[in-house]
Design an enzyme around this catalytic site. Sequence first.
Site, PDB file in Angstrom:
ATOM      1  N   ASP A   1       0.856  -1.183   0.000  1.00  0.00           N
ATOM      2  CA  ASP A   1       0.000   0.000   0.000  1.00  0.00           C
ATOM      3  C   ASP A   1       0.892   1.232   0.000  1.00  0.00           C
ATOM      4  O   ASP A   1       1.923   1.259   0.682  1.00  0.00           O
ATOM      5  CB  ASP A   1      -0.917   0.021   1.217  1.00  0.00           C
ATOM      6  CG  ASP A   1      -1.971   1.116   1.094  1.00  0.00           C
ATOM      7  OD1 ASP A   1      -2.792   1.037   0.162  1.00  0.00           O
ATOM      8  OD2 ASP A   1      -1.966   2.046   1.925  1.00  0.00           O
ATOM      9  N   THR A   2       0.518   2.227  -0.778  1.00  0.00           N
ATOM     10  CA  THR A   2       1.281   3.464  -0.887  1.00  0.00           C
ATOM     11  C   THR A   2       0.424   4.638  -0.443  1.00  0.00           C
ATOM     12  O   THR A   2      -0.722   4.769  -0.868  1.00  0.00           O
ATOM     13  CB  THR A   2       1.766   3.694  -2.332  1.00  0.00           C
ATOM     14  OG1 THR A   2       2.604   2.605  -2.725  1.00  0.00           O
ATOM     15  CG2 THR A   2       2.544   4.992  -2.452  1.00  0.00           C
TER      16      THR A   2
END
Length: 201
Positions: A80-81
């Site tokens: 996840d960014t």
Amino acid sequence: MPEREIYLASASPRRHEILNQMGIQHRVLIVPPPPGEDEPRLAGESPKHYVMRTASEKSDRALAWIKHQSLPVLPILTADTTVALDDIILGKPGTYEEAKSMLTQLSGHTHQVYTAVTLAFNEQRIDILSTTAVRFAHLDRQDIETYCRTNEPWGKAGAYGIQGKASWFIEHISGSYSGVVGLPIYETGQLLKKMNESQAV
């Protein structure tokens, strides 16, 4: 480099391309999103904790999906960014106005890009966090509107893709370029190395 094939539980073409660049054999696993708000932030949660928790929850859903679909058991990579300006998390814009607002906030400032990566295998789970500082040049209204018309902001945290036309805006980057794209190569390699070492015991 692992000899085993892994799952990439992400629909991101950028993460798929990075694993290909790394020479990692993988299958893209598309897991249905949970109902309700997409990746909500908990009250008082820091951006770092948020991105780590979200990557871990993606891993939970991928494991459950594999079991539900009776798919082959392989190691699962999730990520996840998150883009954060101080304590403000800038997610994926839903409208043209949201994209313009996010880019206006980033203009002339240094923000943080956090990418958390989780690797689940043999009932074990290991994770790692990449932190990168990105400084935007001052953008005028025309810069922002022209960029938004490219359609690059959609589906990207912070309303920009560093690998695209937004590269014109970047004055300085300190950290992992690939982490800003969506999957930090060094950190991901470290997770895969740990998996290899664990399986060799």
